[in-house]
Motif scaffolding. Structure first.
Motif, PDB file in Angstrom:
ATOM      1  N   THR A 119      12.325 -21.944 -19.531  1.00  0.00           N
ATOM      2  CA  THR A 119      11.093 -22.060 -20.301  1.00  0.00           C
ATOM      3  C   THR A 119      10.317 -23.267 -19.802  1.00  0.00           C
ATOM      4  N   GLY A 120       9.144 -23.472 -20.376  1.00  0.00           N
ATOM      5  CA  GLY A 120       8.305 -24.599 -19.990  1.00  0.00           C
ATOM      6  C   GLY A 120       6.874 -24.163 -19.755  1.00  0.00           C
ATOM      7  N   PRO A 121       5.924 -25.078 -19.918  1.00  0.00           N
ATOM      8  CA  PRO A 121       4.507 -24.726 -19.787  1.00  0.00           C
ATOM      9  C   PRO A 121       4.021 -24.549 -18.356  1.00  0.00           C
ATOM     10  N   SER A 122       4.782 -25.012 -17.375  1.00  0.00           N
ATOM     11  CA  SER A 122       4.341 -24.901 -15.986  1.00  0.00           C
ATOM     12  C   SER A 122       5.537 -25.095 -15.060  1.00  0.00           C
ATOM     13  N   LYS A 123       5.301 -24.890 -13.764  1.00  0.00           N
ATOM     14  CA  LYS A 123       6.353 -25.096 -12.768  1.00  0.00           C
ATOM     15  C   LYS A 123       6.742 -26.567 -12.665  1.00  0.00           C
ATOM     16  N   ARG A 124       5.865 -27.442 -13.103  1.00  0.00           N
ATOM     17  CA  ARG A 124       6.149 -28.880 -13.051  1.00  0.00           C
ATOM     18  C   ARG A 124       6.851 -29.386 -14.304  1.00  0.00           C
ATOM     19  N   ARG A 125       6.835 -28.604 -15.374  1.00  0.00           N
ATOM     20  CA  ARG A 125       7.461 -29.029 -16.630  1.00  0.00           C
ATOM     21  C   ARG A 125       8.332 -27.895 -17.166  1.00  0.00           C
ATOM     22  N   SER A 126       9.368 -27.565 -16.415  1.00  0.00           N
ATOM     23  CA  SER A 126      10.220 -26.437 -16.761  1.00  0.00           C
ATOM     24  C   SER A 126      11.622 -26.898 -17.154  1.00  0.00           C
ATOM     25  N   LEU A 127      12.354 -25.969 -17.726  1.00  0.00           N
ATOM     26  CA  LEU A 127      13.717 -26.229 -18.187  1.00  0.00           C
ATOM     27  C   LEU A 127      14.573 -25.006 -17.906  1.00  0.00           C
ATOM     28  N   VAL A 128      15.766 -25.240 -17.394  1.00  0.00           N
ATOM     29  CA  VAL A 128      16.790 -24.204 -17.261  1.00  0.00           C
ATOM     30  C   VAL A 128      17.999 -24.652 -18.070  1.00  0.00           C
ATOM     31  N   ALA A 129      18.438 -23.817 -19.003  1.00  0.00           N
ATOM     32  CA  ALA A 129      19.564 -24.176 -19.859  1.00  0.00           C
ATOM     33  C   ALA A 129      20.576 -23.041 -19.889  1.00  0.00           C
TER      34      ALA A 129
END
Length: 296
Positions: A119-129
């Motif tokens: 998830t995340g608002p962009s490729k620069r501010r993403s999260l993988v959990a």
């Protein structure tokens, strides 16, 4: 399945109720009823309403996922153990291979489900959990396949794409609900017209939202195939197929209670049926494996 549909209905009830309350306080509902429908102005209003909520949800998506799922963010320079070190190295390696400009945050959430999400608002501010259940039930090759699938979601810009689609759906829901409700209100006595307009707007908003979510889910299923293909390119087709097969053996450990992040999870199905397919964000695992097997 029932829990997810109930949560969706409840969420839309709250959203519609909020819109009705706010527009009533601002005088929008009475203005539309008393002054008639002005298509261009209503379309602009519908665009604002439709996209504001979606864009705000996208903006806070990473933070919200961390809070809802209780995600522990791994410090990339100070992992606590070999498992965390392995996750960071694999995510960063796959992200570089995918050409992401900034490495995603990597996290773990405590759950028996065998799952992961991006998830995340962009490729620069993403999260993988990933879940603790996934780490316990999957081997390293399968984990790499899962991580590659999630990185592919980020690289494909699926979070933004799904948000824009939802904004368009919300716009049409708002616009059509108000137009149809206005027309219906003209067929009743004048003293009842405004209340009929509000009730009709509420009902049609729910109906059109339900139809709209079917479109969103159908598009989401298409994006899953694209993420599987991207994951196969990043980690290898065999690792991607291996990951999906291990998911097949752990279907009893899928938790759909967190609907807010279910779209970009690696899987969200427990049983496959025609009804479940319509209300699922993912194709069946069998179909996904068959699709990967056709790739060269």
């Amino acid at each position: 399945m029932l829990k997810r549909i109930s949560l969706f209905v409840l969420t839309n009830l709250l959203v519609v109720t909020t819109i009705i309350v706010i527009t009533s306080l601002l005088g929008v509902n009475r203005f539309i009823y008393e002054n008639g429908i002005y298509i261009s102005e209503l379309l602009i209003f519908s665009l604002v309403v439709g996209f504001t909520g979606s864009l705000f949800s996208l903006w806070i998506s990473r933070w919200m996922a961390i809070q809802l799922m209780g995600v522990y963010i791994i410090h990339p320079q100070q992992p606590r153990n070999n498992v965390e070190q392995m996750l960071v190295e694999k995510v960063h390696g796959l992200a570089k291979k995918a050409g992401l400009p900034v490495m995603p945050k990597v996290g773990i959430y405590d759950s028996p489900e065998v799952n992961a999400f991006a998830t995340g608002p962009s490729k620069r501010r993403s999260l993988v959990a990933v879940s603790t259940g996934l780490l316990q039930h999957m081997d390293e090759q399968a984990i790499e396949g899962v991580l590659a699938h999630e990185i592919a979601h980020i690289a494909n810009g699926d979070m933004v794409t799904m948000t824009l689609l939802q904004g368009i759906i919300n716009t049409f829901v708002e616009f059509l609900s108000r137009v149809i409700s206005f027309i219906i209100s003209k067929f009743v006595r004048e003293e009842l017209a405004h209340i009929v307009y509000l009730i009709s707007y509420f009902v049609f908003s729910m109906v059109f939202s339900l139809l709209g979510i079917l479109v969103v889910f159908a598009f989401s299923r298409k994006r899953e195939y694209a993420a599987d293909k991207g994951g196969a390119k990043l980690a290898g087709k065999e690792k991607m197929i291996h990951a999906l097969r291990q998911l097949q053996s752990s279907l009893g450990w899928i938790d759909n209670s967190h609907a807010a992040v279910s779209t970009l999870k690696i899987n969200n199905q427990q049983k496959h049926s025609l009804f479940s397919t319509l209300f699922s964000t993912h194709p069946s695992l069998e179909e996904r494996i068959e699709y990967l097997q056709t790739l060269k």
